[in-house]
Motif scaffolding. Structure first.
Motif, PDB file in Angstrom:
ATOM      1  N   SER A  31      37.327  38.205  37.273  1.00 27.75           N
ATOM      2  CA  SER A  31      36.604  38.297  38.533  1.00 27.75           C
ATOM      3  C   SER A  31      37.587  38.427  39.693  1.00 27.75           C
ATOM      4  N   SER A  45      34.767  46.180  40.568  1.00 29.00           N
ATOM      5  CA  SER A  45      33.613  46.712  41.313  1.00 29.00           C
ATOM      6  C   SER A  45      34.077  47.614  42.434  1.00 29.00           C
ATOM      7  N   ASN A  66      32.779  51.310  42.809  1.00 32.16           N
ATOM      8  CA  ASN A  66      32.071  51.686  44.036  1.00 32.16           C
ATOM      9  C   ASN A  66      32.794  52.803  44.785  1.00 32.16           C
ATOM     10  N   GLN A  78      24.309  45.894  37.290  1.00 33.86           N
ATOM     11  CA  GLN A  78      24.065  44.622  36.616  1.00 33.86           C
ATOM     12  C   GLN A  78      22.648  44.105  36.858  1.00 33.86           C
TER      13      GLN A  78
HETATM   14  P1  ADP Z   1      31.412  41.070  40.437  1.00 30.44           P
HETATM   15  O1  ADP Z   1      32.521  40.089  40.172  1.00 30.44           O
HETATM   16  O2  ADP Z   1      30.238  40.914  39.527  1.00 30.44           O
HETATM   17  O3  ADP Z   1      31.869  42.446  40.628  1.00 30.44           O
HETATM   18  P2  ADP Z   1      31.489  40.127  43.095  1.00 30.44           P
HETATM   19  O4  ADP Z   1      30.867  38.798  43.335  1.00 30.44           O
HETATM   20  O5  ADP Z   1      32.947  40.293  43.038  1.00 30.44           O
HETATM   21  O6  ADP Z   1      30.775  40.682  41.814  1.00 30.44           O
HETATM   22  O7  ADP Z   1      30.957  41.150  44.197  1.00 30.44           O
HETATM   23  C1  ADP Z   1      29.604  41.399  44.412  1.00 30.44           C
HETATM   24  C2  ADP Z   1      29.465  42.212  45.696  1.00 30.44           C
HETATM   25  O8  ADP Z   1      29.974  41.466  46.803  1.00 30.44           O
HETATM   26  C3  ADP Z   1      30.282  43.498  45.644  1.00 30.44           C
HETATM   27  O9  ADP Z   1      29.507  44.551  46.175  1.00 30.44           O
HETATM   28  C4  ADP Z   1      31.501  43.230  46.484  1.00 30.44           C
HETATM   29  O10 ADP Z   1      31.911  44.391  47.182  1.00 30.44           O
HETATM   30  C5  ADP Z   1      31.027  42.164  47.461  1.00 30.44           C
HETATM   31  N1  ADP Z   1      32.107  41.201  47.719  1.00 30.44           N
HETATM   32  C6  ADP Z   1      32.976  40.692  46.830  1.00 30.44           C
HETATM   33  N2  ADP Z   1      33.848  39.868  47.426  1.00 30.44           N
HETATM   34  C7  ADP Z   1      33.518  39.852  48.729  1.00 30.44           C
HETATM   35  C8  ADP Z   1      34.062  39.194  49.860  1.00 30.44           C
HETATM   36  N3  ADP Z   1      35.145  38.406  49.792  1.00 30.44           N
HETATM   37  N4  ADP Z   1      33.465  39.423  51.054  1.00 30.44           N
HETATM   38  C9  ADP Z   1      32.423  40.217  51.151  1.00 30.44           C
HETATM   39  N5  ADP Z   1      31.859  40.877  50.114  1.00 30.44           N
HETATM   40  C10 ADP Z   1      32.405  40.699  48.919  1.00 30.44           C
END
Ligand code: ADP
Ligand code: ADP
Length: 225
Positions: free
Chosen positions: A38, A43, A47, A82
């Motif tokens: 993670s 992602s 994206n 997902q």
């Molecule tokens: P996964 O680990 O399942 O990919 P994440 O929780 O990392 O999911 O991310 C889910 C969504 O939140 C993604 O679209 C990502 O771009 C966004 N995201 C992840 N980290 C951050 C952050 N620190 N601040 C804002 N948005 C975030």
């Protein structure tokens, strides 16, 4: 097209470097897994490919066409999320038909292709149901049918099985590989599950802290862990 060329792709969020120096050439018909813990940038990478996030560096080409400058709908990529992201108020067949209607495909051609896609994911007898009346695995199959029915150049999948229980995950893994093969898809698949990546992919890209740590076939990664 013959290849998708991802060259020096990077993405920053303010002071955070989510992805840096991402280079990968995907061959047509290949199944690629993006693997890592993670927060490693999976992602973000997907994206960026999909056009849901602009790049801060680099370029993406499909054959001779530069696609990173195109909006998502012009890239001709299919997406599987997902969370399924189905329209809850539309029947299964209308969910699958949506992308074809958006593209102006005729009603008879749409009906033919939707029936074919539902047959491929073995949901032909659920066509008139709403997503909420289906199991998680069935909903994910609708999402896959919806992505492949447009005959996309590339299918992008972001942790598509992580909301399913262990037994369904294994079944759907086989299903996804079968569809990839049957339809001659080019697939980029994000997962944090190493075993899933090894069993599905022709090649794995291992990401760590926004950088590519390793690229290789399951055999190569097994020999050089
Ligand atoms: P996964 O680990 O399942 O990919 P994440 O929780 O990392 O999911 O991310 C889910 C969504 O939140 C993604 O679209 C990502 O771009 C966004 N995201 C992840 N980290 C951050 C952050 N620190 N601040 C804002 N948005 C975030
Ligand atoms: P993964 O999918 O491997 O879990 P992500 O691509 O979601 O990783 O995230 C990579 C890094 O970028 C993480 O440090 C995450 O917090 C950060 N990040 C992702 N999306 C955003 C966002 N929209 N805003 C700020 N930081 C983000």
């Amino acid at each position: 097209f013959d290849t998708i060329r991802i060259e020096n792709v990077g993405r920053r969020f303010g002071g955070t470097t989510a992805l840096q120096g991402f280079d990968l050439t995907v061959q047509r018909g290949e199944f690629i897994a993006l693997l890592g813990p993670s927060g490693c940038g999976k992602s973000t990478a997907l994206n960026c490919l999909a056009g849901l996030l602009p790049l801060t560096d680099g370029s993406i080409h499909v054959g001779d066409q530069r696609v990173d400058v195109l909006p998502p709908e012009k890239r001709d990529f299919g997406m599987v999320f997902q969370s399924y992201a189905l329209f809850p108020h539309l029947t299964v067949e209308k969910n699958v038909a949506f992308g074809l209607q958006m593209r102006g495909v005729s009603r008879s051609e749409t009906a033919r292709r939707v029936a074919e896609a539902l047959r491929l994911v073995r949901l032909e007898d659920q066509a008139k149901k709403l997503p909420g009346q289906l199991s998680g695995g069935q909903q994910q199959r609708v999402a896959i049918a919806r992505a492949v029915v447009i005959e996309p150049r590339v299918v992008l999948m972001d942790e598509p099985l992580s909301n399913l229980d262990a037994k369904l995950r294994l079944e759907m893994r086989t299903e996804i590989r079968r569809l990839h093969q049957t339809l001659g898809l080019t697939t980029v698949y994000v997962t944090h599950d190493q075993e899933e990546a090894l069993s599905l992919a022709d090649r794995l890209v291992v990401l760590r802290a926004g950088r590519v740590q390793q690229i290789g076939t399951p055999q190569e990664l097994h020999d050089n862990p």
